[in-house]
Design a protein around this motif. Structure first.
Motif, short mmCIF file in Angstrom:
data_model
loop_
_atom_site.label_atom_id
_atom_site.label_comp_id
_atom_site.label_asym_id
_atom_site.label_seq_id
_atom_site.Cartn_x
_atom_site.Cartn_y
_atom_site.Cartn_z
N ARG A 14 82.92 107.69 -20.17
CA ARG A 14 82.36 106.47 -19.15
C ARG A 14 81.00 106.69 -20.06
O ARG A 14 80.10 105.65 -20.33
N VAL A 15 80.37 108.27 -20.36
CA VAL A 15 79.44 108.60 -20.05
C VAL A 15 78.72 108.64 -22.87
O VAL A 15 77.99 107.88 -22.62
N ASN A 18 78.16 105.10 -23.10
CA ASN A 18 76.30 104.96 -22.67
C ASN A 18 76.66 105.52 -24.22
O ASN A 18 75.23 104.27 -24.56
N TYR A 19 76.61 105.96 -25.39
CA TYR A 19 76.30 106.10 -26.42
C TYR A 19 75.69 105.11 -27.01
O TYR A 19 75.35 104.50 -28.53
N TYR A 21 75.14 102.13 -27.03
CA TYR A 21 74.59 100.74 -26.93
C TYR A 21 73.85 101.76 -27.76
O TYR A 21 72.33 100.77 -28.06
N VAL A 22 73.41 102.64 -27.75
CA VAL A 22 72.07 103.63 -28.88
C VAL A 22 72.42 103.28 -30.01
O VAL A 22 71.74 103.74 -31.20
N PRO A 24 73.12 101.50 -32.75
CA PRO A 24 73.15 101.19 -34.09
C PRO A 24 71.69 102.16 -34.04
O PRO A 24 71.72 101.64 -35.19
N ALA A 25 70.64 101.39 -32.36
CA ALA A 25 69.65 101.48 -33.31
C ALA A 25 69.12 103.44 -33.77
O ALA A 25 68.49 103.70 -34.58
N LEU A 26 70.12 103.72 -33.62
CA LEU A 26 69.36 105.35 -33.81
C LEU A 26 69.40 106.14 -35.28
O LEU A 26 69.22 106.24 -36.18
N PHE A 28 70.05 103.23 -37.78
CA PHE A 28 68.60 102.80 -38.09
C PHE A 28 67.12 103.73 -38.14
O PHE A 28 66.73 103.77 -38.87
N LEU A 29 67.24 104.14 -37.05
CA LEU A 29 65.85 104.59 -36.37
C LEU A 29 66.18 106.02 -37.57
O LEU A 29 64.95 106.47 -38.11
N ILE A 30 66.98 107.10 -37.18
CA ILE A 30 67.21 108.62 -38.57
C ILE A 30 67.74 107.27 -40.21
O ILE A 30 65.94 108.23 -40.55
N PHE A 32 65.81 105.44 -41.54
CA PHE A 32 64.49 104.55 -42.35
C PHE A 32 63.34 104.31 -40.51
O PHE A 32 61.97 104.36 -41.59
N THR A 33 63.42 106.03 -40.33
CA THR A 33 61.92 106.51 -40.05
C THR A 33 62.17 108.55 -39.93
O THR A 33 61.00 108.95 -40.82
N TYR A 35 64.21 110.05 -41.23
CA TYR A 35 64.79 110.77 -42.99
C TYR A 35 64.17 110.00 -43.85
O TYR A 35 63.85 111.36 -44.99
#
Lengths: 297, 275
Positions: A14-15, A18-19, A21-22, A24-26, A28-30, A32-33, A35
């Motif tokens: 279950r834990v 939960n990852y 959900y985040v 896809p965001a992570l 692209f954050l990695i 394009f921000t 990196y």
């Protein structure tokens, strides 16, 4: 292999879910921000070309070059002047206009809101084009009205401030609305209590409105600073940093050096410098902001 | 009597400020209606001798394929909006209500992005886009904007504000976290979704620098880029009437939408600032 659905396993699954959900965001954050920040730091120690056909380690060469370059110090000064003036003016004017608009005597509330806010949703490019025409030295209406021949967009002393003026025109509406909505959420009883207690009808702005707007000001200033980097559209279209480098700012300079002239190492050193400034500034701002806002509560 | 005077002064001041702010927009219209000789000889004339609006529109329309630029802009705006929603809603939900190790640390990455805007990482992102062979493609324009830290931030706040009893009772009824987000959470945070949608669509409709950097073929251009190239070219021939007409073509759809939905627009931008 079969997963055994024990209680503990189920909880782990279950834990782990939960990852999802985040992720896809992570990703692209990695990419394009995080990196690009690290890559800029890395590339700032190398000489290379546009296709990376060679990579030569040069140590701190680009940084010494940067700090000995007169253009760099001029650009930094311009960025500071542009940023500070734009932020201060659009915040202060936004506040004053909101004060006028919030008055019960204002008969043109929604017309006023729309006419001040529309520049904010206009493209910067349209703003730049119209002002290039209005400020044209011989054909523009500003000089025609003033009966002058001022080179508004081609002057070493003036043009940077003209750009500040245009970006204040473009952004002040947003701060105005923020302050207006902040003012409207101040309970009316506070003003009544103030005039009863002090027996004065003036001074309420200083003693109630301004302190109550502390958090709004904090946000308005932060957003104005982040937004001041969008000036790159304006500079690219209106002046390209000219005359000389008198309207060149850090982001435009990074574009000129890194992308237009392919000095990747030097451009990366400039980017790294920008990140450091942003980092120091953010930490300072949040630290100061938290202390100040808490104190006012 | 004194109050009447104050009221008068205040309203005059308000009208003067409003007029000053509106003047550039007014002048876009005025200039777009003027003929070339009139623009050069009588820059201050407000009502043109002969209304050239349609002639100017025809000339500008004939010089470039504006329909294509409209399509490009619309497509790009919708695509960016859609991926931002797909990415930011689940992330906002997870950061807002779910528990997992390292949550705060990961959220720090989102906060970093709020300060380090795509403009400040432009050089390294440009290199990445080249490397991915995404130069001169829509994907290349989209890549740095897939994640909106502002959206994650807003949606996180929105999900946090939902009463926790709602989620507990849904769990007892056997509802999974994902279905709770989809069927309970999203409908409840709709106002925030609408707010962010307006903000991001306005932003993308107006975007200039990055799309200009990443595209080179004219048929990939979006409206602000096309308008700028058209305008700079027309400007060198002092064809201000045509430049302003091009500006109108870009602006009118946006301004009309703004005037019709002004309440929603204004509320959206204000909530984005308050958080």
């Amino acid at each position: 292999m079969r997963l055994v659905y024990t209680r503990k396993n189920r909880k782990i699954i279950r834990v782990l879910k939960n990852y999802l959900y985040v992720i896809p965001a992570l990703v692209f954050l990695i990419l394009f921000t995080a990196y690009p920040i690290m890559r800029s730091v890395y590339l700032s120690f190398f000489d290379t070309d546009s296709v990376f056909s060679f990579m030569e380690f040069v140590g701190l060469k680009h940084y010494t070059e940067m700090f000995h370059n007169e253009v760099f110090s001029e650009v930094c000064l311009n960025t500071l002047i542009y940023g500070v003036l734009q932020v201060v003016l659009s915040t202060v004017l936004g506040f004053l206009i909101a004060l006028a608009a919030n008055s019960k005597r204002n008969r043109f509330k929604s017309f006023f809101k729309v006419s001040l806010f529309y520049p904010y949703i206009l493209p910067w490019t349209v703003g730049a084009m119209i002002w290039m025409y209005l400020l044209h030295p011989t054909r523009g209406i500003v000089n025609a009205l003033l009966n002058t021949r001022i080179q508004w967009l081609n002057s070493y002393d003036l043009t940077l401030y003209v750009l500040v003026f245009i970006s204040v025109w473009k952004t002040v509406g947003f701060n105005f609305l923020l302050f207006l909505s902040g003012m409207q959420s101040i309970p009316q009883e506070l003003y009544e209590a103030y005039s009863l207690e002090s027996g004065k009808s003036f001074g309420a702005v200083k003693h109630i409105t301004i302190p109550m707007l502390g958090p709004t000001t904090f946000v308005a200033v932060l957003l104005a600073i982040v937004g001041s980097f969008q000036s790159v559209d304006l500079i690219y279209i209106m002046t390209q940093g000219r005359p000389g480098n008198s309207t060149n700012t850090l982001i435009y300079y990074i574009y000129q050096e890194g992308i237009a002239s392919w000095n990747i190492g030097y451009g990366s050193a400039l980017s790294t410098f920008l990140f450091l400034c942003l980092l120091i500034f953010t930490i300072l701002y949040i630290w100061l902001g938290e202390r100040k806002v808490q104190y006012e509560k | 009597m004194r109050n009447k005077g104050k009221e008068f002064v205040l309203n005059v001041a308000i009208l003067v400020i409003a007029f000053m702010a509106l003047m550039p927009l007014l002048w876009i219209f005025v200039t777009a209606c003027k003929s070339q000789p009139e623009i050069l000889k009588e820059p201050l004339r407000i009502i043109p001798v002969r209304n050239m609006f349609l002639e100017n529109l025809k000339t500008v329309w004939g010089r470039c394929d504006w329909i294509l630029y409209f399509k490009n802009t619309l497509l790009l705006t919708v695509m960016i909006w859609a991926v931002q929603m797909l990415v930011a809603i689940p992330a906002g939900y997870a950061f807002g209500v779910l528990k997992f190790p390292g949550k705060d640390l990961l959220f720090l990455l989102v906060l970093t992005r709020l300060m380090v805007s795509p403009e400040s990482t432009m050089l390294a992102n440009y290199l990445t886009v080249l490397k991915l062979n995404a130069y001169d493609t829509r994907i290349g324009i989209m890549l740095p904007y897939v994640v909106s830290a502002q959206a994650i931030f807003m949606f996180r706040q929105a999900f946090k504000q939902l009463p926790s009893s709602l989620m507990e009772s849904a769990r007892i009824d056997g509802c999974t976290d994902f279905r709770y987000m989809l069927h309970v959470g999203i409908p409840l945070i709709r106002p925030y979704i609408l707010s962010f949608s307006i903000i991001t669509c306005v932003f993308q409709w107006n975007a200039f620098f990055w799309p200009m950097l990443i595209t080179k073929s004219p048929d990939k251009r979006i409206l602000p880029v096309a308008m700028t190239f058209f305008g700079l070219q027309a400007e060198s021939g002092s064809e201000w009437g045509l430049t302003m007409m091009a500006a109108l073509i870009v602006t009118v759809p946006l301004l009309l939408t703004f005037i019709i939905f002004q309440k929603q627009f204004i509320n959206s931008f204000v909530t984005s600032g308050i958080k």
